[in-house]
Write a protein that holds these residues in place. Structure first.
Motif, mmCIF file in Angstrom:
data_model
loop_
_atom_site.group_PDB
_atom_site.id
_atom_site.type_symbol
_atom_site.label_atom_id
_atom_site.label_comp_id
_atom_site.label_asym_id
_atom_site.label_seq_id
_atom_site.Cartn_x
_atom_site.Cartn_y
_atom_site.Cartn_z
ATOM 1 N N GLU A 1 2.821 1.393 -3.449
ATOM 2 C CA GLU A 1 1.991 1.774 -4.593
ATOM 3 C C GLU A 1 1.752 3.276 -4.634
ATOM 4 O O GLU A 1 1.451 3.842 -5.683
ATOM 5 C CB GLU A 1 0.654 1.026 -4.556
ATOM 6 C CG GLU A 1 0.745 -0.449 -4.859
ATOM 7 C CD GLU A 1 1.215 -0.714 -6.276
ATOM 8 O OE1 GLU A 1 1.183 0.225 -7.115
ATOM 9 O OE2 GLU A 1 1.659 -1.830 -6.557
ATOM 10 N N ALA A 2 1.881 3.932 -3.482
ATOM 11 C CA ALA A 2 1.663 5.391 -3.444
ATOM 12 C C ALA A 2 2.859 6.182 -3.965
ATOM 13 O O ALA A 2 2.755 7.381 -4.201
ATOM 14 C CB ALA A 2 1.344 5.824 -2.010
ATOM 15 N N GLU B 1 0.830 -1.215 0.000
ATOM 16 C CA GLU B 1 0.000 0.000 0.000
ATOM 17 C C GLU B 1 0.859 1.257 0.000
ATOM 18 O O GLU B 1 0.584 2.219 -0.708
ATOM 19 C CB GLU B 1 -0.921 -0.019 1.217
ATOM 20 C CG GLU B 1 -1.887 1.166 1.264
ATOM 21 C CD GLU B 1 -2.842 1.078 2.439
ATOM 22 O OE1 GLU B 1 -3.521 2.074 2.690
ATOM 23 O OE2 GLU B 1 -2.898 0.017 3.093
#
Length: 800
Positions: free
Chosen positions: A138-139, A135
């Motif tokens: 992916e940012a 998470e």
């Protein structure tokens, strides 16, 4: 990986240990942490999955754990030097993580997860670690990847997929070049075998540049921060990295390099036109666009002229027009001084449009226009580049303009000096060779008229009667009728102030209705300078120098012509003064003046004494020393009157005897000095009852009327008392005195004068040596020494 990971954090610094434990619980997935001191033993460790040794001074704990619990992973976390790190790894530390980076706790958590194995499934650690933080990863805007020990992708984020041009599912399981045993090897053939085309480094972790080949074959410059992963036993476990597209950074580096090169070229450009050509070329090279126009401001016409364009600009837009101020985008930008940027279709002028454009003023010198046939073609970086180009161009134009002005000034000065040197050389020759006033005036006029930018020159002499200047000599090509020309000196006619105030006068306006202005206009005269021909207080006339060019007389011209005027006046004075020495006949002129502006008139009227000037000597500082004898009157009163007079610098009573007295008087100016300057030789000068009487000699060919008119015009109550012509003696008293004066010292001459005029040589003596010595402020023996030396020289002149 089991659902929870128990981690023991040990170290000497309790605060640092606590901070590390809390950070791991925050970033780790299911981490359970405990803390202990660095001297913990295996028995005190308890049931944990991993131990983190935080900045311990010694690797003692690692040694103990390796001995008592050899399978327990130990991760060293600190900023030790290379020797300590080496000792930790040799003693069995599973991983080492460097403290101090921005992502230190994320990296530490990843290394803990990699070190902890379940059911011996070690190869999946890297993949699982990335999956835990998917998470967060992916940012990120940068591409993140992980490779297993076979070189296959086990993790990629969406940014990596976008960067390569492949989908995530197409990348996973594929191979590329990886590091194994510190050497680059090709593991398998695949559609991504050339994805990373540069050789990888042989460090555990490093950052390097590479050319990444996308799925469509395009090559993209990237920066890869690669880390090689090793297991506890030192075996190669895989590779992880972060790839960043540095296309924009490369573009900016190239821009900067080109701008630096352009700046160096601009600083060497010799002209504004060369600056314009460099800027137009630089706009094309730096921005990658081929439409650019540089306009320069024409101050004379008040327009913006195209000075440089790229080749494509002419091909696609045609010859660019000249803009008035406020016309077109360029004109508006120049007039306002504010830049403009457009990302959509807009008009360049009434006939041409562009899809994108940046317009920037180049200071006060012009404008830079950068255009594109695509909408939204420029960003803020492009705008900054154009601003920098325009700013540098303005500075270069300023420098080029200054240097051009310096070159032009040097050339102009060289030309002026050459012309001036020639003029002065020729004029001096004329002055030296001339024997008459007419020859001086005619020669100077001819030399001036033959020198650019002068076209005509003439001399105006003061008329004997009337307030006017009469043309005496002239020369030049200008068609001016000079016969009978006269210029009034009582009004504002050109040259009147020059004569009256003894100062130069520059005339650039000939709109007056006087005769000279009318003739000058008809002859095409645009400017003129009137130079007074002045010597001391006397003015022999005005020299007029004319030009057919406006504003022809700047400060340099004035300095030269003023000096020339003084030289001409000195020459005329020398000629006029020397006439008396060579004349066969002389004119004796006697006149009286009843005017209190004269010293002898004032003193005789105030004291009732009769005064006579028995001698007059011009001193080195220009003052005049008079020896005055008086008859009648009180000598104390006369001395007081002389001392209080504004015209007197110094007054001394030399001697007194039975109602007569001799005074030594120094004055700054006098009518007597003026007469001498005009070639007169004083024969007798006196004053009685307020009336001064002068008897002078003039050369026979001199204009006696001119001299008398000079006195008459300046003093009230002037009357002609006598006029006589007679033969000149073989040797004049003036010549005899001049020959003696050359032999005397100042003291000798003064001693002899005071003795003679004081009555020292009378019998009985009217004054003794003590009085004369006291008047000279010297001792009596010294006075007699000077007197005897002077007497000897007089007798030598008489008898030898």
């Amino acid at each position: 990986m089991k659902s929870g990971v128990a981690v023991l954090v040990c170290g000497d610094d309790e605060a640092l240990v606590t901070e590390t434990a809390r950070a791991l619980e925050r970033v780790g997935d299911g981490f359970e942490t405990r803390t202990a001191a660095s001297d913990a033993s295996a028995s005190s460790v308890g049931a944990v999955d991993c131990v983190v040794s935080v900045q311990s001074e010694t690797p003692a704990l690692v040694e103990t754990l390796r001995r008592d619990a050899p399978s327990l992973p130990v991760v060293a976390f600190g900023d030790w030097d290379a020797d300590v790190v080496s000792a930790l790894l040799e003693d069995g530390a599973t991983e080492y993580v460097q403290r101090g980076s921005d992502e230190q706790y994320v990296v530490l958590a990843h290394r803990i997860e990699r070190a902890v194995t379940v059911d011996g499934d070690a190869p999946s650690v890297a993949h699982e670690g990335f999956e835990r933080y998917a998470e967060v990863i992916e940012a990120l805007d940068d591409g993140v990847y992980a490779l297993d020990d076979t070189g296959a992708f086990v993790f990629v984020n969406e940014a990596m997929a976008e960067l390569t041009g492949y989908a995530v599912e197409d990348l996973l399981g594929e191979h590329t070049s990886v590091i194994k045993d510190h050497e680059a090897v090709t593991v398998a053939e695949s559609k991504l075998r050339d994805l990373l085309s540069s050789d990888a480094p042989d460090d555990i972790g490093t950052t390097f540049e590479l050319q990444l080949r996308r799925a469509d074959g395009e090559t993209v410059p990237c920066e890869d921060h690669m880390t090689v992963l090793y297991g506890p036993d030192g075996e190669f476990r895989g590779t992880a990295g972060v790839i960043r597209d540095i296309t924009e950074r490369k573009r900016r580096e190239e821009m900067l390099s080109t701008l630096q090169e352009t700046s160096r070229s601009l600083m060497q450009a010799p002209s504004r036109e060369q600056v314009a050509a460099i800027v137009a070329n630089a706009a094309e090279r730096v921005l990658g666009v081929n439409l650019a126009v540089v306009r320069l401001y024409d101050a004379d016409e008040r327009v913006l002229r195209p000075a440089a364009t790229t080749e494509a600009t002419t091909d696609r837009l045609g010859e660019r027009p000249v803009y008035d101020l406020d016309e077109g985008q360029a004109g508006q930008v120049f007039a306002s001084g504010e830049a403009a940027m457009y990302g959509e279709s807009h008009r360049l002028d009434a006939e041409t449009t562009a899809q994108s454009g940046i317009y920037y003023p180049i200071g006060v010198h012009g404008t830079l226009s950068v255009l594109s046939e695509e909408p939204d073609a420029f960003d803020d970086v492009d705008r900054q580049v154009v601003a920098l180009l325009a700013t540098n161009a303005a500075a270069a134009c300023n420098r080029a303009k200054r240097e051009q002005e310096v070159r032009e000034t040097r050339e102009r000065i060289a030309t002026i000096l050459e012309r001036i040197n020639g003029l002065i050389e020729n004029t001096v020759e004329v002055l030296v060779e001339a024997t008459t006033r007419e020859a001086v005036e005619a020669g100077v006029c001819a030399e001036l008229a033959a020198t650019e930018p002068y076209t005509f020159a003439w001399v105006g002499r003061p008329a004997v009667r009337g307030d006017e200047l009469v043309a005496s000599e002239w020369a030049g090509d200008a068609p001016i009728a000079m016969e009978g020309l006269s210029v009034s000196t009582s009004g504002d006619a050109p040259g009147a102030r020059a004569l009256a105030e003894h100062t130069t006068e520059v005339v650039d306006d000939f709109s007056g209705d006087d005769e000279w202005s009318e003739r000058a206009r008809e002859a095409g005269i645009e400017s003129m300078m009137a130079i007074p021909l002045s010597y001391t207080d006397s003015t022999y006339g005005v020299l007029y120098v004319c030009s057919d060019q406006p504003d022809a007389f700047d400060d340099r011209e004035r300095v030269v012509l003023e000096a020339l005027g003084r030289a001409v006046a000195n020459a005329i004075n020398a000629i006029e003064s020397g006439k008396i020495l060579s004349a066969d006949k002389v004119v004796e002129l006697e006149f009286t003046v009843d005017d209190r502006d004269l010293l002898l008139s004032r003193v005789s009227a105030a004291t009732g004494a009769a005064l006579s000037s028995v001698d007059a000597v011009t001193q080195d500082d220009g003052s005049l020393r008079l020896y005055l004898t008086t008859e009648g009157g009180d000598s104390d009163e006369i001395l007081a009157e002389l001392a209080d007079d504004d015209a007197v610098v110094e007054a001394t009573r030399v001697a007194e005897h039975e109602g007569s007295a001799l005074f030594d008087v120094v004055v700054e100016t006098s009518l007597l000095a003026t007469l001498v300057d005009h070639g007169a030789v004083p024969k007798a000068v006196g004053g009685e009852n307020g009336v001064a009487r002068y008897t002078i000699e003039l050369p026979y060919e001199a204009d006696a009327r001119e001299v008398f008119s000079l006195v008459e015009d300046n003093y009230d109550g002037t009357d002609l008392a006598g006029y006589h012509e007679h033969e000149r003696p073989v040797q004049t008293r003036q010549e005899f005195r001049a020959s003696l004066a050359d032999r005397f010292t100042d003291r000798q001459e003064t001693a002899l004068r005071t003795a003679f005029f004081g009555g020292f040589f009378e019998w009985p003596r009217e004054v003794d040596g003590d009085e004369l010595a006291g008047a000279m402020d010297i001792s009596r023996p010294t006075y007699h020494q000077h007197l005897r030396a002077a007497q000897q020289k007089v007798f030598e002149e008489l008898f030898e």
